[in-house]
Design a protein around this motif. Sequence first.
Motif, PDB file in Angstrom:
ATOM      1  N   GLY A 268       0.861  -1.199  -0.028  1.00 27.91           N
ATOM      2  CA  GLY A 268       0.211  -0.055  -0.107  1.00 27.91           C
ATOM      3  C   GLY A 268       0.890   0.948  -0.028  1.00 27.91           C
TER       4      GLY A 268
ATOM      5  N   THR B  56      -9.173  -2.873   1.274  1.00 29.62           N
ATOM      6  CA  THR B  56      -9.700  -1.769   1.046  1.00 29.62           C
ATOM      7  C   THR B  56     -11.159  -1.723   0.689  1.00 29.62           C
ATOM      8  OG1 THR B  56      -8.772  -1.187  -1.121  1.00 29.62           O
ATOM      9  CG2 THR B  56      -7.361  -0.656   0.691  1.00 29.62           C
TER      10      THR B  56
ATOM     11  N   TYR C  66      -7.704   4.092   1.291  1.00 27.14           N
ATOM     12  CA  TYR C  66      -6.801   5.170   1.414  1.00 27.14           C
ATOM     13  C   TYR C  66      -7.465   6.154   0.870  1.00 27.14           C
ATOM     14  CZ  TYR C  66      -3.608   1.059   1.578  1.00 27.14           C
ATOM     15  OH  TYR C  66      -2.801   0.175   1.817  1.00 27.14           O
TER      16      TYR C  66
ATOM     17  N   ASN D 239       0.512   5.472  -0.888  1.00 28.18           N
ATOM     18  CA  ASN D 239      -0.785   5.681   0.227  1.00 28.18           C
ATOM     19  C   ASN D 239      -0.124   5.951   1.462  1.00 28.18           C
ATOM     20  OD1 ASN D 239      -2.787   5.299  -1.747  1.00 28.18           O
ATOM     21  ND2 ASN D 239      -2.171   3.007  -1.699  1.00 28.18           N
TER      22      ASN D 239
END
Length: 230
Positions: free
Chosen positions: A45, A167, A196, A50
């Motif tokens: 990530g 996510t 995010y 992010n």
Amino acid sequence: MGAQAGAASRVLARAVPFPYAFELARTALVIIDMQRDFIEPGGFGASLGNDVTRLQAIVPTVAAVLEAWRGAGGFVVHTREAHRPDLSDCPPAKRLRGNPALRIGDVGTMGRLLIAGEPGTEIVAALAPRPGELVIDKPGKGAFHATPLQAELERRGIARLVFMGVTTEVCVQTTMREANDRGYDGLLVEDGTESYFPAFKAATLAMISAQGAIVGWTARSDELIAKLAR
Ligand code: C5J
């Protein structure tokens, strides 16, 4: 299916867009990809640029629901986005897209990104799977694609799925849609999922419950925990 309440049903009356009834013995809690690669610095990530602290923030809520679910005796599934070390299950289209700092399979501070067995694919310590819980390594965004998940659920007579994890708009939403097409009634815990991108989370929650639960339901963790405690 839907909100029809049977003798052993628990009902989330404040679920959106209408009450969600579930029988614990026929429902699985599915926790999507709460692995270090998405939640800690140095993972996949973060390699995409992010801010992982947004995802870290939901760990206590996910842990509280997990504890309540376990306490009630419910079945738990954990997923991890994890590829084979030789990347034979990672299409080049997935690996080569974009311009990340590191790609899937490259070595980061938690080992090779998104590779099974590496430290980065471990589920965060607060949510570590326990014996008897199912752990699914998945090469795609959806947890049904190229995994034994459906067979494992059918073997246990599971008809409903309660989702948390990350996510929201990628692996959680993809899995909920896969589940919906397979006939499962799915509910997403609103404060047990994160993105995010705040706008993507909000849009995903809205589109799941739109049009009369076209994908499924959403509800808050406090209501679910209260129903598990009864
Ligand atoms: C992503 C996931 N975002 N677990 N994976 O690539 O949502």
